[in-house]
Scaffold this active site. Structure first.
Site, short mmCIF file in Angstrom:
data_model
loop_
_atom_site.label_atom_id
_atom_site.label_comp_id
_atom_site.label_asym_id
_atom_site.label_seq_id
_atom_site.Cartn_x
_atom_site.Cartn_y
_atom_site.Cartn_z
N TYR A 175 2.89 2.60 14.01
CA TYR A 175 3.28 3.57 12.99
C TYR A 175 2.64 4.92 13.24
O TYR A 175 1.45 5.03 13.51
CB TYR A 175 3.01 3.05 11.57
CG TYR A 175 1.64 2.52 11.26
CD1 TYR A 175 0.71 3.28 10.57
CD2 TYR A 175 1.29 1.22 11.64
CE1 TYR A 175 -0.53 2.78 10.26
CE2 TYR A 175 0.03 0.70 11.35
CZ TYR A 175 -0.87 1.49 10.66
OH TYR A 175 -2.12 0.99 10.36
N HIS A 181 0.84 -1.19 0.00
CA HIS A 181 0.00 0.00 0.00
C HIS A 181 0.88 1.25 0.00
O HIS A 181 1.81 1.35 0.79
CB HIS A 181 -0.90 0.04 1.24
CG HIS A 181 -1.66 -1.23 1.49
ND1 HIS A 181 -1.95 -1.67 2.76
CD2 HIS A 181 -2.18 -2.15 0.64
CE1 HIS A 181 -2.64 -2.80 2.68
NE2 HIS A 181 -2.78 -3.12 1.41
#
Length: 471
Positions: A135, A72
């Protein structure tokens, strides 16, 4: 289970993909477990990491070995590190440009982190059970965000997965992503030019012609005073705002109506843009003026000289400069005596020469002309080279002149007698004025040392004037 490497020094390593950077993180452990600084802005930016401004923290937990996600490419930057376990990561550059399709792979454990720039496809395969990675991202998740995807099994990328995809846990959606040849490259973040209809906007149009990521607005379709400005664009899709809009009617600014307009365009508008730039990590480019100074200096003005404007126009420009400087990423281009498209002093003098009119021109103000095309050239230079943020003076190079000197040069270049120009004082020139007159700085000379240090070479004013008159 792998052993965590304790005691490493914080370090940064560039990869084969531009902007994709691996970091070794110090992990401190004993019999009780371990501790690390997962994200430490000051230390990590000191090593060269982009100050990317994270706004959201996410955690992905993966129960089984072989869980595989990706590939992605999201419209934001990511800082990825491991909380527990170990992963194999694969990154493919899906950004438009020469590095499109470049591949990098690495194993990450809690002692490593990676910075993934916007547009680089990322994918992760767990190598231990109960793996969790975190993240940080510099935009909030949005349903209308635009992604690009790549198939995990893409033959051109030829990623060597430790656990074959046929044996891995992969979603049907990820298995259906396109091959590299079918991927739409991620375009660069956009540049927004405000005030494209003016003389600087026209020059910027010529300088940036053909670049598909530049958007152009005029005052009619982009209202800097709108209360909805913060939501007028998806601002995270923009890298740069160039503010070419300005209120430049210096004498009219001394009237009640003009004063209001000048403050709105030159001060309130830039302040609004600075807030947007600060919030979304955008580089803001703004054009300033010699009128922020009173002209009393006996030397050219430097970028760090304290502003001390004489009139309303100068005051509003100084206020705009102060507002723009609050944006962490800003370039303020300070200029004087701007000449561009449309009616201006040079065109007027050339017309008077041709029509046989002998003008009286001010001879007690000194400075240098600045051509709009050169301002546009410097703005492009700053955005390509990215020197230290701040203020940069720009005028043409060479000796300073008075307005009368420039008028005589125009007459000469047009093939007429320079003696037809008569020099007068500013006071004498405006003696018969019936409407308010703004005070002018007597010295408008700007020091060019700082802009030269960036590698930009200001051109000779005489040469530029000659070219301008024949264009």
């Amino acid at each position: 289970m792998s052993e965590i490497e304790f005691g490493k020094s914080l370090s940064r390593t560039e990869t084969t993909i531009p902007g994709l950077e691996i970091f070794d993180l110090p992990v401190h452990g004993d019999s009780r477990g371990w501790f690390k600084e997962n994200w430490q802005r000051d230390k990590m930016t000191a090593l060269g990491l982009a100050d990317f401004g994270p706004v959201q923290n996410n955690v992905s937990f993966n129960d089984a070995v072989g869980t595989t996600r990706g590939i992605h490419a999201e419209p934001w930057d990511k800082w990825v590190s491991i909380a527990t376990g170990r992963i194999f990561g694969a990154w493919v550059d899906l950004r438009e440009g020469p590095s499109f399709g470049a591949v990098f792979t690495a194993e990450l454990d809690p002692s490593k982190a990676i910075f993934v720039p916007r547009g680089v496809g990322n994918s992760y395969q767990t190598l231990e059970p109960d793996t969790a990675y975190t993240y940080l991202v510099n935009d909030h998740w949005s349903a209308d965000a635009s992604y690009s995807f790549l198939n995990l099994a893409d033959e051109a990328s030829a990623i060597e997965w430790p656990i074959p995809l046929a044996e891995a846990e992969v979603s049907a959606k990820d298995l259906a992503h396109p091959r590299l040849a079918e991927v739409v490259p991620v375009a660069p973040r956009k540049t927004l030019v405000i005030g494209s209809g003016g003389q600087l906007g026209t020059a910027l149009g010529a300088e940036f012609e053909g670049l598909g990521n530049v958007e152009w607005t005029t005052r009619a379709d982009f209202d800097l005073g709108s209360a909805a400005l913060a939501d007028a664009r998806r601002w995270r899709d923009y890298d740069t705002i160039i503010n070419a809009a300005a209120y430049t009617a210096v004498d009219r600014a001394e009237t009640p109506e003009g004063r209001s307009d000048a403050w709105a365009v030159n001060a309130a508008g830039p302040a609004a843009l600075a807030r947007i730039a600060s919030e979304h990590g955008i580089t803001l480019v703004h054009v300033s003026s010699d009128y922020v100074f009173d002209g009393s200096s006996d030397r050219p003005y430097r970028e760090d000289d304290v502003v001390c404007p004489l009139g309303v126009y100068g005051q509003t420009k100084a206020a705009g400069d102060i507002a723009v400087a609050t944006a962490p990423r800003h370039y303020i281009v300070r200029t004087s005596w701007v000449i561009g498209s449309g009616n201006n002093f040079v065109r007027t003098m050339a017309s008077l020469a041709e029509r046989g009119i002998d003008p009286k021109v001010v001879d007690d103000q000194r400075g240098r002309l600045t051509f709009a095309a050169e301002i546009a050239r410097l703005i492009r230079h700053l955005l390509e080279v990215r020197p230290q943020f701040g203020v940069y003076n720009l005028t043409s190079d060479g000796a300073t002149s008075t307005w009368a000197d420039i008028a005589r040069t125009v007459f000469t270049l047009a093939g007429h007698d320079a003696a037809r120009v008569t020099g007068v004082s500013t006071e004498e020139y405006f003696a018969s004025a019936t409407s308010p007159v703004a005070p002018r700085p007597a010295n408008s000379a700007l020091d060019l040392s700082r802009v030269v240090d960036t590698g930009f070479a200001p051109r000779s004013g005489d040469e530029l004037l000659r070219e301008y008159l024949v264009s």
